[in-house]
Design a protein around this motif. Structure first.
Motif, PDB file in Angstrom:
ATOM      1  N   ALA A   3      46.093  19.740  44.675  1.00 13.36           N
ATOM      2  CA  ALA A   3      47.368  19.762  43.966  1.00 13.36           C
ATOM      3  C   ALA A   3      47.661  21.095  43.304  1.00 13.36           C
ATOM      4  CB  ALA A   3      47.383  18.653  42.907  1.00 13.36           C
ATOM      5  N   LEU A   4      46.658  21.975  43.236  1.00 10.70           N
ATOM      6  CA  LEU A   4      46.836  23.255  42.556  1.00 10.70           C
ATOM      7  C   LEU A   4      47.454  24.291  43.489  1.00 10.70           C
ATOM      8  CD1 LEU A   4      43.438  23.440  40.627  1.00 10.70           C
ATOM      9  CD2 LEU A   4      45.707  22.921  39.685  1.00 10.70           C
ATOM     10  N   GLY A  14      40.761  38.239  44.264  1.00  5.40           N
ATOM     11  CA  GLY A  14      40.867  37.478  45.501  1.00  5.40           C
ATOM     12  C   GLY A  14      41.594  38.208  46.611  1.00  5.40           C
ATOM     13  N   ARG A  15      42.574  39.039  46.254  1.00 11.22           N
ATOM     14  CA  ARG A  15      43.387  39.720  47.267  1.00 11.22           C
ATOM     15  C   ARG A  15      42.573  40.671  48.131  1.00 11.22           C
ATOM     16  NH1 ARG A  15      47.635  42.802  43.737  1.00 11.22           N
ATOM     17  NH2 ARG A  15      47.672  40.747  42.767  1.00 11.22           N
ATOM     18  N   TRP A  16      41.424  41.121  47.631  1.00 15.13           N
ATOM     19  CA  TRP A  16      40.622  42.056  48.417  1.00 15.13           C
ATOM     20  C   TRP A  16      40.045  41.403  49.661  1.00 15.13           C
ATOM     21  CZ3 TRP A  16      41.009  47.056  47.628  1.00 15.13           C
ATOM     22  CH2 TRP A  16      41.442  47.492  46.379  1.00 15.13           C
ATOM     23  N   PHE A  17      40.018  40.078  49.699  1.00 15.45           N
ATOM     24  CA  PHE A  17      39.512  39.391  50.878  1.00 15.45           C
ATOM     25  C   PHE A  17      40.556  39.361  52.000  1.00 15.45           C
ATOM     26  CE2 PHE A  17      36.733  37.906  47.554  1.00 15.45           C
ATOM     27  CZ  PHE A  17      35.511  37.741  48.183  1.00 15.45           C
ATOM     28  N   LEU A  23      37.936  32.172  50.962  1.00 11.93           N
ATOM     29  CA  LEU A  23      39.008  33.122  51.246  1.00 11.93           C
ATOM     30  C   LEU A  23      38.989  33.592  52.694  1.00 11.93           C
ATOM     31  CD1 LEU A  23      38.946  35.049  47.868  1.00 11.93           C
ATOM     32  CD2 LEU A  23      40.404  33.159  48.579  1.00 11.93           C
ATOM     33  N   PHE A  24      37.808  33.629  53.325  1.00  7.12           N
ATOM     34  CA  PHE A  24      37.771  33.892  54.763  1.00  7.12           C
ATOM     35  C   PHE A  24      38.442  32.733  55.505  1.00  7.12           C
ATOM     36  CE2 PHE A  24      33.658  36.608  54.404  1.00  7.12           C
ATOM     37  CZ  PHE A  24      34.405  37.634  53.874  1.00  7.12           C
ATOM     38  N   ARG A  35      45.313  32.917  43.200  1.00  6.69           N
ATOM     39  CA  ARG A  35      45.508  31.548  42.731  1.00  6.69           C
ATOM     40  C   ARG A  35      44.537  30.592  43.421  1.00  6.69           C
ATOM     41  NH1 ARG A  35      52.017  30.384  42.092  1.00  6.69           N
ATOM     42  NH2 ARG A  35      52.386  31.828  40.358  1.00  6.69           N
ATOM     43  N   GLU A  36      44.274  30.827  44.699  1.00  6.93           N
ATOM     44  CA  GLU A  36      43.327  29.966  45.403  1.00  6.93           C
ATOM     45  C   GLU A  36      41.930  30.106  44.816  1.00  6.93           C
ATOM     46  OE1 GLU A  36      41.838  27.215  48.146  1.00  6.93           O
ATOM     47  OE2 GLU A  36      43.874  27.661  47.472  1.00  6.93           O
ATOM     48  N   LEU A  37      41.550  31.329  44.469  1.00  2.00           N
ATOM     49  CA  LEU A  37      40.244  31.543  43.848  1.00  2.00           C
ATOM     50  C   LEU A  37      40.185  30.844  42.482  1.00  2.00           C
ATOM     51  CD1 LEU A  37      37.560  32.959  44.323  1.00  2.00           C
ATOM     52  CD2 LEU A  37      38.500  35.001  43.249  1.00  2.00           C
TER      53      LEU A  37
END
Length: 503
Positions: free
Chosen positions: A54-55, A105-108, A257-258, A276-278
């Protein structure tokens, strides 16, 4: 109400049931392989669906117990005890929250497409190899190479009847239904998902004929939930304990993230917000730690199944968590009708669909280097684990890109002698050496071979004005060569522009 009306239930509801059927054996299997009760894997799957689903972050990625952490969890439980698992997972979640807040997280996102597809192929083949044993009601070996080495014996047992014939026949029949389902009339194939129909038929046959095959076994969830053991903090307050927490965090974050990078390539909906996913994964792992459950990551198998089943919004992954909770907490007897061999057939089918056969064939025809990176990533995942395999693939992709981008053109041509020149050195036509492109250490052998073959008795003009990049190694090499050439040559050497000073 407006939000509920906006949910495409026609797609998300059936997809959630399919994901539930795929998630169930994964939750149980990862828990058993990790050396903890099966219910702890289900707790993590429920949290991954109801809370993380839900997040904000990713819309179609589904979270659950981390297959990539199985070995590490097993070792941690053996070393620190089962009570330390909750503390480890809680600290992992807190670190992920910090990483999300720092926008790491964006670095992935810097991920080669060949590595992503190699990851999909490696996971698919690993899953397929392991579940082939489950089809025959056999326990799969622990590592990828051992699974491959055991296939001849598994085939021999299947042919000679040494394997459980009932389980094998039921699993193969389920697999045939899955393969043939797409050839049915489109209206029927869309109305009922193939995996749902295949497992439903297998469960009905098992109940009708009372087949003696292994079925899903689940006890009460509340009996296994426990708060983190405070005493475990002392055991973890060591160099080895801190290293274990960092390993949990890095592997869980990388696997998630992969997976997000791979899932985003499988659909045309909203892209993943990596930070946000992290953060969402951190919240999920923190709760799993408080409940003493397994660590969580986004799982590519159930995520790919979610996309392939036609999910449109995050409602499908939230609903799959609801089904896990409903059936394991309220109706455990209903799950007892589902044979494990049928679930293994669903996973074999899902694993095979993860292998990008058409893309591999296209890359072999047009980009063999990319195909090599894809194949090496897949083989590395099978031989080691997901995290190490992806790191190997990334390393190969970086090395390949570095080699391809370090193109250096070296041209050697004769210039006519200056008219009217009286001095002996100028009566000989000078050689002009032109350098263009990128001069990096990767091209040093070719560059030095060319320069060292220049004759010592002819004038040389070195023009490196066409270089877009000259790294330190090449600067040192050119400066050293120029000094040595002037020392042993009887003809002048001109360098244009002058070489920078070497520090």
């Amino acid at each position: 109400m407006a939000v509920l009306r906006a949910v495409p239930w026609r797609y998300d509801l059936p997809a959630s049931l399919v994901v539930f059927l795929v998630a169930l054996p994964l939750c149980v299997g990862v828990a058993v392989a990790s050396g903890v009760p099966a219910e702890l894997g289900l707790v993590t799957g429920i949290v991954g669906g109801l809370l993380v689903g839900a997040l904000p972050g990713s819309s179609l990625q589904v979270s659950g117990p981390a297959a990539g952490l199985t070995v590490l969890v097993h070792e941690a439980v053996q070393e620190y005890g089962a009570g330390a698992l909750g503390v480890l997972v809680l600290l992992t979640g807190l670190l992920q929250l910090a990483m999300g807040a720092l926008r790491l997280g964006r670095w992935f996102r810097a991920m080669s497409a060949s590595v992503v597809h190699g990851m999909l192929a490696g996971i698919g083949l690993t899953l397929l190899l392991g579940q082939l044993y489950a089809l025959a009601d056999r326990r799969a070996p622990g590592t990828g190479p051992e699974k491959i080495a055991g296939l001849p014996a598994l085939l021999r047992d299947a042919v000679t009847g040494a394997a459980d014939r009932g389980a094998l026949a039921l699993g193969v029949a389920t697999l045939l239904v899955l393969v043939a389902w797409k050839y049915l009339p489109p209206r029927l194939a869309r109305a009922v998902p193939g995996p749902l129909a295949a497992v439903g038929l297998a469960a009905a046959v098992t109940a009708l004929f009372d087949l003696p095959v292994a079925r899903v076994e689940v006890a009460g969830l509340l009996d296994v939930v426990q708060l983190p053991d405070r005493a475990a903090l002392g055991a973890l307050a060591t160099t080895a304990g801190v290293g274990t927490v960092l390993a949990f965090t890095l592997i869980a974050s990388a696997e998630t993230l992969f997976s997000a990078a791979a899932v985003d390539r499988m659909h045309h909906g909203p892209r993943t917000d990596y930070d946000r996913e992290l953060t969402a994964q951190g919240i999920g792992n923190a709760l799993c730690g408080l409940l003493g459950a397994l660590p969580m990551t986004a799982v590519i198998v159930r995520s790919a199944t979610n996309v392939q089943a036609g999910a449109r919004t995050k409602a499908s992954r939230v609903l799959h968590g609801g089904w896990l909770l409903l059936f394991t907490a309220l109706l455990p007897g209903a799950l007892g009708l589902v044979p494990l061999t049928a679930l293994a057939a669903v996973l074999v089918h899902a694993g095979a669909k993860l292998v990008p056969v058409r893309r591999i064939a296209a890359l072999c025809r047009e980009h063999r280097g990319e195909a090599a990176v894809l194949a090496a990533t897949a083989v590395s995942i099978i031989a080691t684990d997901l995290f190490e395999g992806v790191l190997i693939g990334i390393g190969l992709a970086v090395a390949k890109s570095a080699w391809q981008t370090s193109h250096l053109q070296i041209g050697v041509e004769e210039r006519p002698a200056a008219p009217g020149a009286e001095e002996a050195p100028l009566r000989v036509a000078p050689l002009r050496v032109r350098l263009s492109g990128n001069a990096t250490f990767l091209r040093l052998p070719r560059l030095l071979d060319t320069l060292e073959r220049l004759p010592a008795d002819r004038p040389v003009e070195l023009d490196w004005s066409g270089l877009r990049h000259l790294d330190h190694a090449c600067t040192v090499a050119l400066t050293t060569w120029a000094a040595q050439h002037r020392a042993r040559s009887t003809a002048p050497l001109a360098v244009d522009p002058p070489l920078p000073t070497v520090v």
